[in-house]
Design a protein around this motif. Structure first.
Motif, mmCIF file in Angstrom:
data_model
loop_
_atom_site.group_PDB
_atom_site.id
_atom_site.type_symbol
_atom_site.label_atom_id
_atom_site.label_comp_id
_atom_site.label_asym_id
_atom_site.label_seq_id
_atom_site.Cartn_x
_atom_site.Cartn_y
_atom_site.Cartn_z
ATOM 1 N N LEU A 224 0.825 -1.201 0.000
ATOM 2 C CA LEU A 224 0.000 0.000 0.000
ATOM 3 C C LEU A 224 0.869 1.264 0.000
ATOM 4 O O LEU A 224 1.736 1.426 0.847
ATOM 5 C CB LEU A 224 -0.876 -0.026 1.260
ATOM 6 N N LEU A 225 0.628 2.133 -0.962
ATOM 7 C CA LEU A 225 1.254 3.444 -0.992
ATOM 8 C C LEU A 225 0.205 4.472 -0.563
ATOM 9 O O LEU A 225 -0.876 4.543 -1.151
ATOM 10 C CB LEU A 225 1.741 3.779 -2.408
ATOM 11 N N VAL A 226 0.508 5.245 0.480
ATOM 12 C CA VAL A 226 -0.411 6.301 0.906
ATOM 13 C C VAL A 226 -0.048 7.565 0.132
ATOM 14 O O VAL A 226 0.969 8.200 0.407
ATOM 15 C CB VAL A 226 -0.335 6.565 2.422
ATOM 16 N N LEU A 227 -0.883 7.900 -0.853
ATOM 17 C CA LEU A 227 -0.583 9.049 -1.710
ATOM 18 C C LEU A 227 -0.851 10.370 -0.996
ATOM 19 O O LEU A 227 -0.044 11.289 -1.029
ATOM 20 C CB LEU A 227 -1.430 8.963 -2.991
ATOM 21 N N GLY A 228 -2.013 10.465 -0.351
ATOM 22 C CA GLY A 228 -2.383 11.703 0.324
ATOM 23 C C GLY A 228 -3.854 12.006 0.115
ATOM 24 O O GLY A 228 -4.629 11.105 -0.218
ATOM 25 N N HIS A 229 -4.235 13.273 0.286
ATOM 26 C CA HIS A 229 -5.650 13.608 0.135
ATOM 27 C C HIS A 229 -5.829 14.881 -0.681
ATOM 28 O O HIS A 229 -4.904 15.683 -0.842
ATOM 29 C CB HIS A 229 -6.328 13.752 1.500
ATOM 30 N N LEU A 230 -7.030 15.043 -1.206
ATOM 31 C CA LEU A 230 -7.367 16.202 -2.016
ATOM 32 C C LEU A 230 -7.460 17.452 -1.133
ATOM 33 O O LEU A 230 -8.055 17.411 -0.057
ATOM 34 C CB LEU A 230 -8.708 15.959 -2.723
ATOM 35 N N ASP A 231 -6.882 18.533 -1.602
ATOM 36 C CA ASP A 231 -6.950 19.803 -0.874
ATOM 37 C C ASP A 231 -8.288 20.477 -1.182
ATOM 38 O O ASP A 231 -8.508 21.011 -2.270
ATOM 39 C CB ASP A 231 -5.789 20.706 -1.317
ATOM 40 N N VAL A 232 -9.201 20.407 -0.225
ATOM 41 C CA VAL A 232 -10.535 21.007 -0.407
ATOM 42 C C VAL A 232 -10.820 22.063 0.672
ATOM 43 O O VAL A 232 -11.976 22.384 0.931
ATOM 44 C CB VAL A 232 -11.641 19.917 -0.385
ATOM 45 N N VAL A 233 -9.754 22.611 1.259
ATOM 46 C CA VAL A 233 -9.929 23.574 2.356
ATOM 47 C C VAL A 233 -10.730 24.796 1.897
ATOM 48 O O VAL A 233 -11.689 25.208 2.555
ATOM 49 C CB VAL A 233 -8.550 24.004 2.923
ATOM 50 N N GLU A 234 -10.372 25.347 0.741
ATOM 51 C CA GLU A 234 -11.074 26.538 0.236
ATOM 52 C C GLU A 234 -12.530 26.230 -0.088
ATOM 53 O O GLU A 234 -13.440 27.002 0.254
ATOM 54 C CB GLU A 234 -10.369 27.069 -1.028
#
Length: 344
Positions: free
Chosen positions: A94-104
Motif C-alpha cells: 500500500l502506498l499512501v498518496l495523500g488527500h485532495l486539498d478542499v480547504v477553500e
C-alpha cells in the motif's frame, strides 16, 4: 496534481501506534519521498495499491444531506496505519498518496443553504471543480498501472473515479455499487445523488449494477428510467433479498458479476447501506457488515477490478466514544479488497 496534499513519512509516524514485538501497516506502508516526482514514483514503486482520501461533503450538502463525510479520511488512515502487518496482508503493498486539498471549497460552503436556488448552483459548481481534480488524480494513478483505493467524501466522487479510470483505460468502464440508493438521479447540477447518471450520460460508464436498492427510497421516476435502459443498468433490492427472501444473496452476487465482469470495473461502497453507520442518509435496516465484507471480497477477486471507493461514512456524526469505528470498518474493507485482489 497541485490539489493533492501528499502524505509524508512523518504523517505516517504520527498516526502509527508502535508496540514492541509487533509490526503495524504504518511501519511498512510507502509514501512518496519529499523531492520525488509523484507520477514517476507511482510508476516505479512496488506497491500495487494507492490510498487516496477525499475529505469533503459538498456533494452531500448539494443533495440535501447531512454533512460529515469529510471526516472519514482522517479516521480511516489512523485505523489502517494500525492494522497488523503479517502473512495475511502486508502494509508494503500500500502506498499512501495523500488527500485532495478542499480547504477553500469547504470554507466556501460553510454558510450556503441548499434550500436557496442560487446557493445550490454554487454547491454544484464546487462539486464540478472537485470532479475535475478527482478524475485527474485517479487518471494518473491508473495510468501508472496502480489500483486506487479511494476513501471518503460523498458519493458524488463516483463520477471522478469512473471518468479518471475510463480515460486512463481508453474506454468506458463498468461499475458495481453496494448502495441503498441508485445515485442515478436527474442531471440537475452535480451532487452526491447523480454521479453515476452523469458518468453514464457523458459516456464514461458502460454497464452499471446497483446492489441492494432500498425500495422505500427509490423514486418512481428513477425506476422508470432504469427500466428503459436495463440492457446497461440493472439492480436488485435489499427487500427482495433479505426481507421477502425472493432472491439469494450469494446468487445475486454471481448474477451481478456476470453482468459487469467482461470489462474493467470499479467497486463503489456506500456505507449508508449498513445499519447504524453514521452517514448523511443513516439507516436502521440494511445488510450486515459481514455481508458487506463478503461482497467486497467476492468482487475483488478479478483482474478487471480497477478501483474501490468507500464513501459516505461520517465519523463526525457518530457518538463521541465510538467515532473511531467507521475508520476501523473501512480498514477491514481495504484489507478484504487487498487480500482478494492481490493474486487475481
Amino acid at each position: 496534481m497541485e490539489k493533492l496534499i501528499p502524505f509524508t513519512i512523518n504523517d505516517l509516524a504520527k498516526v502509527t501506534n508502535y508496540r514492541c514485538g509487533e509490526i503495524k501497516f504504518g511501519e511498512k506502508m510507502m509514501t512518496v519521498p519529499k523531492d520525488a516526482d509523484i507520477i514517476s514514483f507511482l510508476k516505479s514503486c512496488e506497491s500495487k495499491y494507492v490510498l487516496f482520501g477525499i475529505p469533503e461533503d459538498i456533494g452531500v450538502r448539494a443533495n440535501f444531506g447531512r454533512p460529515g463525510a469529510a471526516s472519514a479520511w482522517e479516521s480511516a488512515i489512523k485505523s489502517i496505519a494500525n492494522i497488523q502487518h503479517n502473512r495475511f496482508c502486508k502494509g508494503s503493498q500500500l502506498l499512501v498518496l495523500g488527500h485532495l486539498d478542499v480547504v477553500e471549497e469547504m470554507a466556501a460552503v460553510e454558510n450556503l443553504d441548499f434550500n436557496d436556488n442560487n446557493d445550490r448552483k454554487k454547491l454544484s459548481q464546487l462539486v464540478e471543480q472537485i470532479d475535475k481534480e478527482v478524475s485527474h488524480i485517479i487518471f494518473n494513478i491508473v495510468k501508472a498501472g496502480k489500483t486506487p483505493i479511494i476513501i471518503g467524501g460523498g458519493h458524488n466522487n463516483s463520477y471522478g473515479n469512473i471518468k479518471g479510470t475510463a480515460l486512463a483505460k481508453g474506454k468506458p468502464i463498468n461499475a458495481i455499487n453496494f448502495d441503498a440508493h441508485s445515485d442515478f438521479r436527474i442531471l440537475e447540477g452535480r451532487h452526491s445523488g447523480n454521479g453515476f447518471s452523469y458518468a453514464y450520460e457523458e459516456g464514461f460508464l458502460k454497464k452499471y449494477f446497483i446492489f441492494g436498492l432500498h425500495e422505500n427510497y427509490t423514486s418512481k421516476s428513477v425506476l422508470d428510467t432504469l427500466k428503459k435502459i436495463d440492457d446497461r443498468v440493472q439492480f436488485n433490492t435489499y427487500d427482495e433479498i433479505n426481507i421477502r427472501k425472493q432472491k439469494n444473496f450469494e446468487q445475486e452476487m454471481v448474477q451481478a458479476f456476470e453482468f459487469i465482469k467482461d470489462d474493467f470495473y470499479g467497486i463503489e461502497i456506500d456505507l449508508d447501506a449498513i445499519p447504524n453507520i453514521a452517514s448523511s442518509a443513516m439507516t436502521m435496516s440494511g445488510f450486515s457488515v459481514e455481508e458487506l465484507r463478503q461482497f467486497v471480497y467476492y468482487f475483488s477477486q478479478n483482474q478487471n477490478v480497477s478501483y474501490i471507493h468507500i464513501c459516505e461514512g461520517a465519523p463526525d456524526l457518530s457518538e463521541d466514544k465510538n467515532n473511531h469505528l467507521i475508520g476501523k470498518l473501512i480498514g477491514y474493507l481495504v484489507t478484504d479488497f487487498m487480500k482478494a485482489n492481490l493474486h487475481s
